[in-house]
Enzyme design. Structure first.
Site, mmCIF file in Angstrom:
data_model
loop_
_atom_site.group_PDB
_atom_site.id
_atom_site.type_symbol
_atom_site.label_atom_id
_atom_site.label_comp_id
_atom_site.label_asym_id
_atom_site.label_seq_id
_atom_site.Cartn_x
_atom_site.Cartn_y
_atom_site.Cartn_z
ATOM 1 N N GLU A 67 -5.722 8.098 -5.981
ATOM 2 C CA GLU A 67 -7.199 7.699 -5.792
ATOM 3 C C GLU A 67 -7.989 8.895 -6.391
ATOM 4 O OE1 GLU A 67 -5.142 5.288 -2.474
ATOM 5 O OE2 GLU A 67 -5.031 7.455 -3.226
ATOM 6 N N PHE A 129 -5.536 1.265 12.217
ATOM 7 C CA PHE A 129 -4.710 1.651 11.488
ATOM 8 C C PHE A 129 -5.574 1.834 9.984
ATOM 9 C CE2 PHE A 129 -1.618 0.537 7.384
ATOM 10 C CZ PHE A 129 -1.022 1.680 7.687
ATOM 11 N N GLN A 130 -5.342 3.161 9.470
ATOM 12 C CA GLN A 130 -6.221 3.489 8.085
ATOM 13 C C GLN A 130 -7.439 3.416 8.330
ATOM 14 O OE1 GLN A 130 -4.100 1.510 5.021
ATOM 15 N NE2 GLN A 130 -2.743 3.157 4.669
ATOM 16 N N LYS A 179 -13.312 -5.224 6.168
ATOM 17 C CA LYS A 179 -12.466 -6.203 5.519
ATOM 18 C C LYS A 179 -13.035 -7.781 5.812
ATOM 19 C CE LYS A 179 -7.613 -7.140 5.003
ATOM 20 N NZ LYS A 179 -6.228 -6.706 5.252
ATOM 21 N N MET A 492 -6.325 32.038 -14.442
ATOM 22 C CA MET A 492 -7.628 32.532 -13.924
ATOM 23 C C MET A 492 -7.410 33.521 -12.746
ATOM 24 S SD MET A 492 -10.554 33.228 -15.066
ATOM 25 C CE MET A 492 -11.210 31.863 -16.168
#
Length: 577
Positions: A67, A129-130, A179, A492
């Site tokens: 993502e 969940f999630q 949802k 760096m």
């Protein structure tokens, strides 16, 4: 330009069309002209992906491998096109994986709409969940965000999101959709938003401030223009050139202002900041007038604020009033889009030249060339340098490619030695300095500008942070050219350890995998170069290859980027070695 889908939907706008919230979301995106979506499916966003299945001929969905890659790719697309980038992710870890890209877009003023799925509204607050409070998490790093729990609210949320993301100072917007809202039905109607009460994205230019600024410019003997990304975001490149050429004022650019002015323009005196050019840094404290154009006086540009531009009056042309006097006091603030304010200023100023003052910048460049640039581009020593590789690749692309970078030494070297003929030719992570940005951003840039060559410069550290996006490049057939500058170090950080920590290289040396084998696993052509004798032929092969290509170049292990303004030091304390 209106799409076929937009025309069709406008013709049907008087009809009530019954559909699910998920389909309404996709249709709303299409009504905003969305061409490409970068995303990754999951449980809480699955209804939207089911709706996307029916619209594959209308919008191109790019399946990323992470993502974070989706958001960075959307950034790359937005930066080269000037359009709003779109990313879709699922709830929980999908949404939190997107946060780094959202934060990067916020600080670099990149217009994005990020859509996250969320658990059903009845489960909110139950640690389902999630489930994650992505609205709370992203509030500090978005221009606006919202959670949508009803299907009928989806079209309005999308319309508002696009307007906010693209208007005024651009930025990222997040819409979190439950949802059940995606499953529920609504009577679809879409109305783009052109105005929000109490939201004034573009201030009206004050003509009195224009008069005051013109007076300072006309009296100035040593003026210096500082060109930021606001010129590019405002589409004011032509207006900038007209202003500079009438006044004869030398112009330096910030990292994100790069390519607003062609590299070879006679008034272009180089890059500002920590690894910028010698002249613009030294002469900042000798200038009697600083004209900041669409830039925010970042600490990497100013160094120690107490010693910054102490001899100069400051004119600040800026669209966001929050940036006025935030870091540097503006004697004459000019609020507004620089596309509007610059022509007004150009009309009022007196035609002039500053040849003697400009010659001082050229003298500084000659010093920098002898001490640094010549040695970097045409080294006598055995090892390949980053600068010479970048210089040769720029020439091979006729100085007309889109340059994408990751973050680190190669980023500063590319900004110094890659050259540009046209605007919107640079995609890099500025304010956040996000390692892993480069590879997915290059994908988005190439999809946004398929007619232009896109060349990514990336280090071996940042490459491995999002290396899985090679799978996206292979599956989507994105012909981006990847130049891996491999020094087996986090370069760096190692440079700072060398200069400021007595060369105590604490956990910065990398034992790397065989990148050629990895490329082969993703069916991407590649070559590894270790000597100067090989480099030119390898570059030509990469440039001419029809498809994605990885060119790994083994460079000096302990090469440094100079000049350098040490952190917290004055810009006058710039080091040439």
């Amino acid at each position: 330009m209106e799409t076929q889908f937009q025309t069709m939907m406008k013709e049907k706008s008087k009809e009530a069309i019954r559909m699910t919230g998920a389909e309404a979301l996709v249709r709303s995106l299409l009504m905003e002209g969305t061409e490409i979506i970068f995303g990754y499916p999951g449980g809480a966003i699955m209804p939207v992906y089911d709706a996307l299945y029916s619209f594959q001929n209308d919008v191109h969905h790019v399946l990323v491998r992470h993502e974070q890659g989706a958001v960075h790719a959307a950034q790359g697309y937005a930066r080269v096109t000037g359009k709003v980038g779109v990313a879709i992710v699922t709830s929980g870890p999908g949404a939190t994986n997107a946060v780094t890209g959202i934060a990067d877009a916020m600080i670099d003023s990149t217009p994005l709409v990020v859509i996250s799925g969320q658990v059903g509204s009845l489960l909110l607050g139950t640690d389902a969940f999630q489930e994650t409070d992505v609205v709370g998490i992203t509030q500090p790093v978005t221009k606006w965000n919202i959670q949508v729990k009803k299907a009928e609210d989806i079209p309005g949320a999308i319309a508002r999101a696009f307007y906010i993301a693209r208007s005024g100072r651009p930025g990222p917007v997040l819409i979190d959709i439950t949802k059940d809202a995606q499953f529920a039905n609504l009577d679809f109607a879409y109305e783009p938003i052109k105005y929000i009460r109490s939201y004034k994205p573009v201030p009206v230019v004050d003509t009195q401030q224009i008069e005051a600024a013109a007076q300072l410019i006309n009296l100035s003997k040593k003026p210096l223009a500082l060109v930021g990304q606001g010129v590019i975001l405002g589409g004011a490149e032509k207006e900038l050139t007209e202003f500079l050429e009438k006044t004869g004022i030398p112009a330096a650019w910030t990292l994100l202002g790069l390519s607003a002015l062609p590299t070879d323009h006679p008034l272009n005196v180089g890059m500002l900041g920590m690894h910028g050019n010698y002249g613009p840094n030294i002469k900042t404290n000798e200038a009697d007038l600083i004209i900041a154009i669409g830039m925010r006086f970042d600490d990497r540009v100013t160094g120690n604020l107490s010693t910054y531009a102490t001899n100069a009056k400051v004119i600040h042309l800026e669209i966001d009033d929050a940036e006025i006097n935030k870091n540097v006091h503006a004697d004459v603030p000019v609020l507004g889009n620089v596309k509007d304010s610059l022509p007004m200023l150009t009309e009022k100023v007196t035609a002039n030249t500053h040849d003697e003052w400009l010659e001082q910048f050229r003298a500084c460049y000659r010093i920098e060339y002898d001490r640094i640039i010549n040695k970097e581009l045409y080294p006598i020593k055995t090892g390949l340098t980053m600068g010479e590789v970048i210089h040769r690749i720029s020439s091979a692309f006729k100085d007309d490619a889109i340059m994408v970078t990751d973050v680190g030494q190669h980023q500063m070297m590319a900004s110094r030695y890659f050259r540009f003929r046209q605007t919107r030719s640079v995609v890099t992570s500025g304010g956040l300095g996000t390692m892993g940005f480069g590879l997915p951003a290059a994908m988005g840039a190439k999809l946004g500008a398929p007619e232009r060559p896109v060349c990514l410069f990336v280090g071996d550290g940042g490459f491995q942070m999002t290396i899985q996006e090679l799978g996206t490049i292979f599956q989507t057939k994105i012909p981006v050219k990847i130049v891996l500058l491999n020094n087996n170090f986090l370069g760096m950080v190692r440079q700072w350890q060398e200069l400021f920590f007595d060369s105590r290289y604490s956990f910065t040396e990398l034992i790397n995998p065989d990148f050629q084998t990895i490329a082969k696993g993703y069916f991407i052509e590649s070559q590894k170069v270790t000597t100067r004798e090989e480099i030119d032929d390898a570059i030509i092969k990469m440039v001419n290859h029809n498809g994605p290509y990885l060119l790994e170049v083994v460079v000096e292990k302990e090469g440094n980027v100079f000049p350098m303004v040490p952190s917290g030091a004055s810009v006058s304390d710039i080091r040439l070695e």
